[in-house]
Scaffold this motif. Structure first.
Motif, PDB file in Angstrom:
ATOM      1  N   CYS A 135       0.806  -1.219   0.000  1.00 44.48           N
ATOM      2  CA  CYS A 135       0.000   0.000   0.000  1.00 44.48           C
ATOM      3  C   CYS A 135       0.841   1.271   0.000  1.00 44.48           C
ATOM      4  CB  CYS A 135      -0.966   0.009   1.180  1.00 44.48           C
ATOM      5  SG  CYS A 135      -0.144   0.035   2.783  1.00 44.48           S
ATOM      6  N   LEU A 136       1.955   1.275   0.725  1.00 41.97           N
ATOM      7  CA  LEU A 136       2.757   2.501   0.806  1.00 41.97           C
ATOM      8  C   LEU A 136       3.319   2.875  -0.557  1.00 41.97           C
ATOM      9  CD1 LEU A 136       4.671   1.809   4.147  1.00 41.97           C
ATOM     10  CD2 LEU A 136       2.676   3.273   3.820  1.00 41.97           C
ATOM     11  N   HIS A 149       0.270   3.350  -3.525  1.00 44.45           N
ATOM     12  CA  HIS A 149      -0.456   4.619  -3.492  1.00 44.45           C
ATOM     13  C   HIS A 149       0.468   5.818  -3.718  1.00 44.45           C
ATOM     14  CE1 HIS A 149      -3.436   1.909  -1.585  1.00 44.45           C
ATOM     15  NE2 HIS A 149      -4.181   2.534  -2.486  1.00 44.45           N
ATOM     16  N   TYR A 150       1.719   5.692  -3.337  1.00 45.47           N
ATOM     17  CA  TYR A 150       2.700   6.741  -3.631  1.00 45.47           C
ATOM     18  C   TYR A 150       2.826   6.907  -5.148  1.00 45.47           C
ATOM     19  CZ  TYR A 150       7.150   9.237  -3.719  1.00 45.47           C
ATOM     20  OH  TYR A 150       8.145  10.157  -3.959  1.00 45.47           O
ATOM     21  N   TYR A 176      -1.984  11.837  -0.277  1.00 43.59           N
ATOM     22  CA  TYR A 176      -1.432  10.585   0.236  1.00 43.59           C
ATOM     23  C   TYR A 176      -1.722  10.565   1.728  1.00 43.59           C
ATOM     24  CZ  TYR A 176       2.021   6.857   0.894  1.00 43.59           C
ATOM     25  OH  TYR A 176       2.648   5.668   1.191  1.00 43.59           O
ATOM     26  N   THR A 177      -2.387   9.528   2.193  1.00 46.19           N
ATOM     27  CA  THR A 177      -2.877   9.478   3.562  1.00 46.19           C
ATOM     28  C   THR A 177      -2.389   8.204   4.248  1.00 46.19           C
ATOM     29  OG1 THR A 177      -4.872  10.591   2.737  1.00 46.19           O
ATOM     30  CG2 THR A 177      -4.952   9.700   4.975  1.00 46.19           C
ATOM     31  N   ILE A 178      -1.816   8.364   5.427  1.00 53.80           N
ATOM     32  CA  ILE A 178      -1.357   7.232   6.227  1.00 53.80           C
ATOM     33  C   ILE A 178      -2.227   7.155   7.476  1.00 53.80           C
ATOM     34  CG2 ILE A 178       0.556   6.292   7.603  1.00 53.80           C
ATOM     35  CD1 ILE A 178       2.474   7.710   5.647  1.00 53.80           C
ATOM     36  N   HIS A 230      -0.628   1.646   7.043  1.00 51.81           N
ATOM     37  CA  HIS A 230      -1.464   1.559   5.854  1.00 51.81           C
ATOM     38  C   HIS A 230      -1.563   2.941   5.215  1.00 51.81           C
ATOM     39  CE1 HIS A 230      -4.195  -0.152   3.047  1.00 51.81           C
ATOM     40  NE2 HIS A 230      -5.160   0.710   3.345  1.00 51.81           N
ATOM     41  N   ALA A 231      -1.630   2.952   3.889  1.00 54.46           N
ATOM     42  CA  ALA A 231      -1.770   4.209   3.149  1.00 54.46           C
ATOM     43  C   ALA A 231      -2.853   4.052   2.093  1.00 54.46           C
ATOM     44  CB  ALA A 231      -0.449   4.583   2.486  1.00 54.46           C
ATOM     45  N   TRP A 232      -3.487   5.171   1.790  1.00 55.68           N
ATOM     46  CA  TRP A 232      -4.503   5.240   0.749  1.00 55.68           C
ATOM     47  C   TRP A 232      -4.483   6.656   0.197  1.00 55.68           C
ATOM     48  CZ3 TRP A 232      -5.530   4.741   5.956  1.00 55.68           C
ATOM     49  CH2 TRP A 232      -6.178   5.802   6.587  1.00 55.68           C
ATOM     50  N   ASP A 284      -8.506   3.137  -2.279  1.00 59.53           N
ATOM     51  CA  ASP A 284      -7.609   2.153  -1.678  1.00 59.53           C
ATOM     52  C   ASP A 284      -7.549   0.946  -2.604  1.00 59.53           C
ATOM     53  OD1 ASP A 284      -6.186   0.333  -0.142  1.00 59.53           O
ATOM     54  OD2 ASP A 284      -7.192   0.895   1.719  1.00 59.53           O
ATOM     55  N   GLU A 303       3.452  12.801   1.817  1.00 59.54           N
ATOM     56  CA  GLU A 303       4.471  11.781   1.633  1.00 59.54           C
ATOM     57  C   GLU A 303       5.727  12.007   2.453  1.00 59.54           C
ATOM     58  OE1 GLU A 303       3.683  13.241  -2.485  1.00 59.54           O
ATOM     59  OE2 GLU A 303       2.482  13.496  -0.674  1.00 59.54           O
TER      60      GLU A 303
END
Length: 182
Positions: free
Chosen positions: A60-61, A64-65, A81-83, A116-118, A128, A170
């Motif tokens: 996911c990291l 999504h990056y 970018y959301t963690i 987790h990132a989305w 996601d 990020e």
């Protein structure tokens, strides 16, 4: 409400010494209503090819990056970018706190990490592309492989899923030294 938590995540990012994006005034108009899920898959495929399960599960990291700018261009808007972590029915996945994130920034990250990132659109819609496939793989649900989440964060609550943003931007990837992992 996701928007309140998202704005708090932007403030938290700044408190942790991270460069937080300017989220300006969030647009309440839905971006996802202007498209369909097939188009989202086509955008990914055009940019990255057909992704294998291994390129999605637990990625996911990095995934999504790499997709952030792709969807910013597609929707012609900023994409954030959301963690954070996800609460699902009676479980919590990837839970972190401000203190644990501060420690990661202080000591750096080596090896696997429980994050987790989305992507978040200005409308507070969540994209996601990794969690459904990762969840399906771990729980042996073959029909879930290749699925994605693309919906307003608050509407996901009806299905028992709550996205909890902790950091926006990020900069965490660089300052925690996690960026070297991918």
């Amino acid at each position: 409400m996701y928007k309140t938590e998202f704005i708090e995540a932007v403030k938290r990012s700044s408190r942790l010494g991270l460069t937080a994006p300017d989220v300006g005034s969030c647009d309440s108009a839905s971006f996802l209503q202007k498209t369909n899920p097939t188009e989202l898959a086509e955008v990914i495929q055009q940019e990255m090819g057909l992704l294998t399960e291994g390129e999605i599960v637990g990625q996911c990291l990095s995934l999504h990056y790499r997709l952030k700018q792709v969807f910013s261009d597609f929707f012609d808007c900023p994409v954030f970018y959301t963690i954070g972590y996800v609460e699902f029915k009676n479980s919590t996945m990837f839970k972190q706190t401000e203190e644990s994130l501060a420690e990661m920034l202080k000591t750096g990250i080596e090896g696997e990490v429980n994050l987790h990132a989305w992507l978040t659109l200005p409308s507070m819609e969540v994209l996601d592309f990794s969690l459904p496939t990762s969840y399906a793989k771990v729980n042996n649900i073959p029909q879930g492989i290749g699925s994605a989440i693309a919906n307003h964060a608050d509407q996901l609550k009806a299905n028992g899923m709550i996205y909890k943003p902790l950091i926006v931007g990020e900069d965490f990837l660089l300052k925690s030294k996690i960026v070297r992992l991918f």
